[in-house]
Scaffold this motif. Sequence first.
Motif, mmCIF file in Angstrom:
data_model
loop_
_atom_site.group_PDB
_atom_site.id
_atom_site.type_symbol
_atom_site.label_atom_id
_atom_site.label_comp_id
_atom_site.label_asym_id
_atom_site.label_seq_id
_atom_site.Cartn_x
_atom_site.Cartn_y
_atom_site.Cartn_z
ATOM 1 N N ALA A 28 49.980 1.561 62.412
ATOM 2 C CA ALA A 28 50.881 1.710 61.261
ATOM 3 C C ALA A 28 51.674 0.425 61.028
ATOM 4 O O ALA A 28 52.243 -0.135 61.960
ATOM 5 N N THR A 29 51.691 -0.037 59.786
ATOM 6 C CA THR A 29 52.528 -1.183 59.404
ATOM 7 C C THR A 29 53.896 -0.711 58.913
ATOM 8 O O THR A 29 54.858 -1.464 58.926
ATOM 9 N N ALA A 30 53.942 0.530 58.438
ATOM 10 C CA ALA A 30 55.200 1.090 57.901
ATOM 11 C C ALA A 30 55.100 2.605 57.884
ATOM 12 O O ALA A 30 54.001 3.159 57.797
ATOM 13 N N LEU A 31 56.269 3.236 57.995
ATOM 14 C CA LEU A 31 56.339 4.685 57.780
ATOM 15 C C LEU A 31 56.975 4.876 56.413
ATOM 16 O O LEU A 31 57.964 4.210 56.098
ATOM 17 N N THR A 32 56.401 5.736 55.607
ATOM 18 C CA THR A 32 56.973 5.922 54.276
ATOM 19 C C THR A 32 57.523 7.334 54.105
ATOM 20 O O THR A 32 57.136 8.250 54.823
ATOM 21 N N VAL A 33 58.427 7.463 53.166
ATOM 22 C CA VAL A 33 58.924 8.779 52.734
ATOM 23 C C VAL A 33 58.354 8.958 51.338
ATOM 24 O O VAL A 33 58.627 8.143 50.457
ATOM 25 N N GLN A 34 57.527 9.949 51.141
ATOM 26 C CA GLN A 34 56.948 10.121 49.812
ATOM 27 C C GLN A 34 56.409 11.522 49.603
ATOM 28 O O GLN A 34 56.248 12.293 50.550
ATOM 29 N N ASN A 35 56.144 11.832 48.325
ATOM 30 C CA ASN A 35 55.415 13.048 47.978
ATOM 31 C C ASN A 35 54.272 12.623 47.056
ATOM 32 O O ASN A 35 54.021 11.423 46.930
ATOM 33 N N THR A 36 53.581 13.572 46.464
ATOM 34 C CA THR A 36 52.425 13.168 45.651
ATOM 35 C C THR A 36 52.839 12.630 44.271
ATOM 36 O O THR A 36 51.992 12.270 43.476
ATOM 37 N N HIS A 37 54.149 12.568 44.017
ATOM 38 C CA HIS A 37 54.625 11.975 42.759
ATOM 39 C C HIS A 37 54.954 10.498 42.941
ATOM 40 O O HIS A 37 54.645 9.673 42.090
ATOM 41 N N ASN A 38 55.633 10.157 44.037
ATOM 42 C CA ASN A 38 56.068 8.763 44.191
ATOM 43 C C ASN A 38 56.508 8.474 45.629
ATOM 44 O O ASN A 38 56.729 9.396 46.419
ATOM 45 N N VAL A 39 56.673 7.162 45.930
ATOM 46 C CA VAL A 39 57.206 6.751 47.231
ATOM 47 C C VAL A 39 58.727 6.657 47.105
ATOM 48 O O VAL A 39 59.250 6.041 46.172
ATOM 49 N N LEU A 40 59.447 7.280 48.060
ATOM 50 C CA LEU A 40 60.908 7.304 47.997
ATOM 51 C C LEU A 40 61.535 6.242 48.897
ATOM 52 O O LEU A 40 62.613 5.738 48.626
ATOM 53 N N ALA A 41 60.874 5.921 50.010
ATOM 54 C CA ALA A 41 61.403 4.892 50.930
ATOM 55 C C ALA A 41 60.270 4.401 51.824
ATOM 56 O O ALA A 41 59.262 5.085 52.012
ATOM 57 N N SER A 42 60.476 3.188 52.367
ATOM 58 C CA SER A 42 59.464 2.626 53.273
ATOM 59 C C SER A 42 60.186 1.929 54.424
ATOM 60 O O SER A 42 61.148 1.189 54.203
ATOM 61 N N HIS A 43 59.754 2.200 55.645
ATOM 62 C CA HIS A 43 60.384 1.613 56.833
ATOM 63 C C HIS A 43 59.336 0.826 57.606
ATOM 64 O O HIS A 43 58.488 1.423 58.294
#
Length: 278
Positions: free
Chosen positions: A38-53
């Motif tokens: 993994a290069t990043a963990l993301t917070v998202q749903n099937t509509h959009n990405v909310l955050a990326s770590h």
Amino acid sequence: MNRPCVLVLAGLDPTGGAGLQADIETLAALGAHACPVATALTVQNTHNVLASHPVDPKLIRAQVQALTKDLPIVACKIGFLGGPAQAEAIADLIAPDWSVVLDPVLAAGGGAGLAHEDTLQVLRQSLLPKITLLTPNAPEARALSGEIELATAARKMLDQGCQAILVTGAHEPSLEVHNQLFIANHPPKVLDWPRLPATYHGSGCTLASACAAGLAHGKPLELAVEQAQAYTWKTLEQAFLPSDGQWIPTRIAQMSSVSLRSSLETHPPSDFPSRFSA
Ligand code: PLP
């Protein structure tokens, strides 16, 4: 080896539609073994990405070094880079004998930006010269090259050292989808595909991973791309809609109860058929 190992460097998308899960499913479906980092963990749903770590580049290095000392990696698929430090680490880690496919993920399907200019600089300067096949969509090709015309954009990126570029055309307003394959010192090849009606989450990841699977199996680049497109189109045609957001490609065929039963009959567990007779 009949199940070649492919290192995957990409983001984790918890919807399972894009990123690492898309890559793992595609590689598995096409007879390769994914080694996911993994290069990043993301917070998202099937509509959009909310955050990326982004993941600490030291951890990315340690994981890749542990894998390469052990497993016979023959190819690498790179997706969402995470940030400039992660992109630099990845550029350092690429072995010269790997086939490397890079899908430059600049924005989520819902529009959220996923790469800043500092990451693009590293991509252009340190990563492009190590890439076998770059798979941007048309807006990504324009953003990376600073050129409007796609053939000019591709030529500029080939001059920066990558060996081939597949520019996908789904974002263009044409009736059919025109994908264009540019290989250094070859005339461009247009690969037309019937346009499908929906918007899909993870289609770019699927296509790039399918190309990596073909290259990992030792196929010539043009053949690997053509077969990857055919596979990807099928996964989109059979996509499913789990909510009211984007469709998710069906990358792995469901094992029917008939084929499950026949494989259990060939290799029965000790208590078969009592446990599996339903
Ligand atoms: N990788 C991650 C982690 C993502 O979140 C996304 C899009 O949201 C992508 C890749 C790119 O997805 P697509 O294949 O739809 O361009």
